[in-house]
Design an enzyme around this catalytic site. Structure first.
Site, PDB file in Angstrom:
ATOM      1  N   ASN A 192      11.669  88.305  33.740  1.00 61.36           N
ATOM      2  CA  ASN A 192      11.344  87.976  32.349  1.00 61.36           C
ATOM      3  C   ASN A 192      12.502  88.319  31.416  1.00 61.36           C
ATOM      4  O   ASN A 192      12.674  87.698  30.362  1.00 61.36           O
ATOM      5  CB  ASN A 192      10.078  88.726  31.918  1.00 61.36           C
ATOM      6  CG  ASN A 192       8.820  88.121  32.520  1.00 61.36           C
ATOM      7  OD1 ASN A 192       8.578  86.927  32.407  1.00 61.36           O
ATOM      8  ND2 ASN A 192       8.025  88.935  33.167  1.00 61.36           N
ATOM      9  N   HIS A 222      20.911  95.968  36.173  1.00 58.25           N
ATOM     10  CA  HIS A 222      21.201  94.653  35.607  1.00 58.25           C
ATOM     11  C   HIS A 222      22.575  94.654  34.944  1.00 58.25           C
ATOM     12  O   HIS A 222      22.958  95.625  34.278  1.00 58.25           O
ATOM     13  CB  HIS A 222      20.130  94.264  34.587  1.00 58.25           C
ATOM     14  CG  HIS A 222      18.732  94.481  35.079  1.00 58.25           C
ATOM     15  ND1 HIS A 222      18.296  94.013  36.291  1.00 58.25           N
ATOM     16  CD2 HIS A 222      17.680  95.138  34.529  1.00 58.25           C
ATOM     17  CE1 HIS A 222      17.028  94.361  36.470  1.00 58.25           C
ATOM     18  NE2 HIS A 222      16.644  95.053  35.415  1.00 58.25           N
TER      19      HIS A 222
END
Length: 271
Positions: A192, A222
């Protein structure tokens, strides 16, 4: 502020715990909504002694001022537009659903017509304020690599079709490399953040997404790269997985709580 919650998982529990402690001030959860009486939210509502309701009509009947969607892409499709049309503010956590342009435009239009808040929190990433500012000047490239331990990718149909032995991995394995438009629908509960990055930046078709299973990781890690006229931005985030849910970052859970606090605030720091 009267709050409704769709969903009964980790995020819903976190919100309830903090509201019960009084961390959000004059905020009350007036109910949890689910698809049927067997939904996870039913037991959570019982544990916190708040009403559990089934479906959109029943959720509207308890008159929430704001609803936190913490369930699924289907919940965004089922509840989102009508809630906004009825002047109920909406915080969407299953941001990947908004990869569908038609759905996103319906929600945006409903929010504009009603004058209520449609909020999509940053989730498990940061830097969206810098990205939005850079986009005003011009951004040519945005990439995000979503790398998580193999356990985070279990039970995903797309990964199963690849035939990857997640438990047997000894080195990083790229599960997807392409546009966010192509990749986000394959991982409805895991990326998401790539959807949020796309909407805050240069869109789903120009944002590049790489999805990686890495057995050496203990944190969801990330990497974001932004290149534009104002300069280059590199961001690395090492997120602790949420307790009992390796697919979700603990930071993403608290991002939902921060968005709820912002919904009742008249002061904002940062863009």
């Amino acid at each position: 502020m009267r709050v409704g919650i769709i969903g009964g998982g980790t995020i819903a529990r976190l919100i309830l715990e903090h509201i019960r402690r009084g961390d959000l001030g004059r905020v009350r959860v007036v109910g949890i909504a689910g698809r049927n009486a067997r939904s996870r939210g039913a037991s959570l509502a019982k544990a916190f002694r708040i009403p559990f309701v089934v479906g959109l009509k029943a959720l509207l009947a308890i008159k929430p001022d704001v609803v936190v969607e913490a369930a699924s892409h289907d919940a965004v499709r089922e509840y989102g537009e009508t809630l906004l049309k009825k002047s109920v503010a909406l915080i969407v956590l299953s941001a990947g659903a908004l990869c569908e342009d038609t759905l996103r435009r319906k929600l945006e239009h409903a929010a504009q017509r009603s004058g209520v808040l449609l909020s999509v929190p940053s989730g498990g990433i940061g830097g969206l304020d810098a990205l939005k500012a850079a986009c005003v000047a011009g951004v040519e490239e945005v990439t995000i690599a979503v790398t998580k331990p193999p356990a985070a990718w279990k039970g995903i149909a797309y990964v199963e079709r690849l035939g990857v032995d997640l438990e047997g991995l000894r080195e990083p394995r790229v599960l997807f490399d392409g546009t966010a438009r192509e990749g986000v629908p394959h991982f409805p509960a895991n990326v998401n953040i790539a959807a949020v990055l796309s909407m805050a930046g240069i869109g789903f078709d120009k944002t590049r997404l790489k999805v990686v299973a890495d057995p050496a990781l203990t944190h969801n890690t990330h990497y974001i790269e932004i290149k534009g006229r104002t300069g280059n931005i590199s961001i690395k985030l090492e997120n602790v997985p949420a307790p009992g849910n390796p697919k979700t970052a603990w930071l993403a859970c608290y991002s939902a709580l921060a968005a709820l606090k912002a919904a009742k605030s008249t002061v904002r720091y940062g863009t």
